[in-house]
Write an enzyme that holds these catalytic residues in place. Sequence first.
Site, mmCIF file in Angstrom:
data_model
loop_
_atom_site.group_PDB
_atom_site.id
_atom_site.type_symbol
_atom_site.label_atom_id
_atom_site.label_comp_id
_atom_site.label_asym_id
_atom_site.label_seq_id
_atom_site.Cartn_x
_atom_site.Cartn_y
_atom_site.Cartn_z
ATOM 1 N N ASP A 22 0.860 -1.194 0.000
ATOM 2 C CA ASP A 22 0.000 0.000 0.000
ATOM 3 C C ASP A 22 0.891 1.237 0.000
ATOM 4 O OD1 ASP A 22 -2.318 1.643 0.248
ATOM 5 O OD2 ASP A 22 -2.060 1.726 2.415
ATOM 6 N N SER A 23 0.281 2.377 -0.261
ATOM 7 C CA SER A 23 1.026 3.636 -0.185
ATOM 8 C C SER A 23 1.451 3.944 1.251
ATOM 9 C CB SER A 23 0.156 4.775 -0.709
ATOM 10 O OG SER A 23 -1.054 4.819 0.027
ATOM 11 N N TYR A 54 -0.676 8.356 -2.590
ATOM 12 C CA TYR A 54 -0.770 8.018 -4.005
ATOM 13 C C TYR A 54 -2.044 8.623 -4.627
ATOM 14 C CZ TYR A 54 2.796 4.240 -3.822
ATOM 15 O OH TYR A 54 3.941 3.505 -3.714
ATOM 16 N N GLY A 55 -3.023 8.909 -3.794
ATOM 17 C CA GLY A 55 -4.360 9.271 -4.293
ATOM 18 C C GLY A 55 -4.413 10.522 -5.131
ATOM 19 N N CYS A 85 -3.996 -1.038 -1.920
ATOM 20 C CA CYS A 85 -4.271 0.383 -2.154
ATOM 21 C C CYS A 85 -5.324 0.554 -3.264
ATOM 22 C CB CYS A 85 -2.965 1.055 -2.574
ATOM 23 S SG CYS A 85 -3.125 2.786 -2.996
ATOM 24 N N THR A 87 -6.044 3.241 -4.940
ATOM 25 C CA THR A 87 -5.529 4.036 -6.058
ATOM 26 C C THR A 87 -4.624 3.190 -6.956
ATOM 27 O OG1 THR A 87 -5.517 5.942 -4.571
ATOM 28 C CG2 THR A 87 -4.346 6.181 -6.664
ATOM 29 N N GLU A 164 -6.070 9.640 9.424
ATOM 30 C CA GLU A 164 -4.715 9.524 9.990
ATOM 31 C C GLU A 164 -4.529 10.428 11.214
ATOM 32 O OE1 GLU A 164 -1.421 9.160 7.456
ATOM 33 O OE2 GLU A 164 -2.433 7.618 6.284
ATOM 34 N N CYS A 195 -11.198 2.894 -0.860
ATOM 35 C CA CYS A 195 -9.923 3.469 -0.408
ATOM 36 C C CYS A 195 -9.609 2.819 0.927
ATOM 37 C CB CYS A 195 -10.074 4.983 -0.239
ATOM 38 S SG CYS A 195 -8.671 5.750 0.606
ATOM 39 N N THR A 196 -8.325 2.529 1.130
ATOM 40 C CA THR A 196 -7.890 1.839 2.355
ATOM 41 C C THR A 196 -8.380 2.510 3.629
ATOM 42 O OG1 THR A 196 -5.879 3.159 2.114
ATOM 43 C CG2 THR A 196 -5.763 0.833 1.446
ATOM 44 N N HIS A 197 -8.492 3.840 3.595
ATOM 45 C CA HIS A 197 -8.792 4.570 4.828
ATOM 46 C C HIS A 197 -10.277 4.630 5.179
ATOM 47 C CE1 HIS A 197 -4.691 5.691 4.189
ATOM 48 N NE2 HIS A 197 -4.671 6.590 5.156
HETATM 49 N N1 DGL Z 1 -4.004 3.909 -0.030
HETATM 50 C C1 DGL Z 1 -4.714 4.928 -0.760
HETATM 51 C C2 DGL Z 1 -5.938 4.323 -1.439
HETATM 52 O O1 DGL Z 1 -6.486 3.340 -0.991
HETATM 53 C C3 DGL Z 1 -5.133 6.074 0.151
HETATM 54 C C4 DGL Z 1 -3.981 6.906 0.648
HETATM 55 C C5 DGL Z 1 -3.210 7.563 -0.477
HETATM 56 O O2 DGL Z 1 -3.740 8.497 -1.111
HETATM 57 O O3 DGL Z 1 -2.094 7.117 -0.720
HETATM 58 O O4 DGL Z 1 -6.359 4.817 -2.442
#
Ligand code: DGL
Length: 304
Positions: A22-23, A54-55, A85, A87, A164, A195-197
């Site tokens: 993941d990012s 990464y988004g 991730c 993205t 976060e 999205c992971t978050h």
């Molecule tokens: N991991 C990214 C996603 O799931 C979210 C955080 C980022 O923007 O890197 O898209």
Amino acid sequence: MNKSLASQNVSEAHQRRIAFFDSGQGGLTVWESVVNKHPTLNTIYLGDNARYPYGNKGADTVTRYASEAILFLAAQNAELIVVACGTASSVAVARLKQVFRLPVIGIVEGFCAEAAQLFKPNRRVAVLGTRFTVASGRFEAVLKECGVENVWQRSCPLFVPLVEEGVSSGDIARAACRMYLSDMPSDVDVVMLACTHFPRFAAVIAETLGEILNRTVVIRSAEEEKVLYSCQSGQEPPLILLDSSSSVLAAVESFLAAHPNRNQFMGGHSELFCTDAPARFAQVAQVFANTALANPRQISLGSL
Ligand code: DGL
């Protein structure tokens, strides 16, 4: 293979294992769903926090970052790469699958197939993701291939830093939800948290949508289905928030079931790598994982 990356075999174990990438730390939610179900699975997790987020980055950049991560993970005996991730899954995985012999899975295909099973004709599926996940149109395209004709998408980039910072309830979180989601159409039955978050923001998303749409809202994940917002007066069936963990778990299980040496993946060994500030990485990781984590070790990717 890039020599400097391949030579970074910093792992002690040489068992077969599955890698999660993941990012940053958000993909730990996906990792945790898999290891909760298979506690002896050997895993390796890499969060590219030096180049996070990464988004807000384009497809070429994210594909290059993810390629460098995969080269590192391949050198650590990873036999399956799970791109957790949203993205990277949207903008890079199709190309990564063509470039690498190692199997690479992202969250898009299985997740869309799961959403399609819940889709009813003349209704709608919503996709919430980062800016470039939504801009890629990848979820919409795969959902359409799965028979979902009506898709509503919205990028919600502010949810990422709020999670976060631990701001996943209260006025600021509610205001962010209202800003992005107030115009969600009332015929949406399934909201994909792409999205992971976003699973860590699910309670406030549910509260906002429940109030706006006058509906009960449930979340469905690999672990559970539970009511997050209850509405007695609404006529519509519950709105389902779907996270990617069930479909990733199913993909990992089918990889293992088809592997002739599947027992060799079981040793209970897991390692955690990051690309910057391990102490801070570990701190933020606690937002996403409930289980105790190994101390993260810092590595370098590409030209970093
Ligand atoms: N991991 C990214 C996603 O799931 C979210 C955080 C980022 O923007 O890197 O898209």
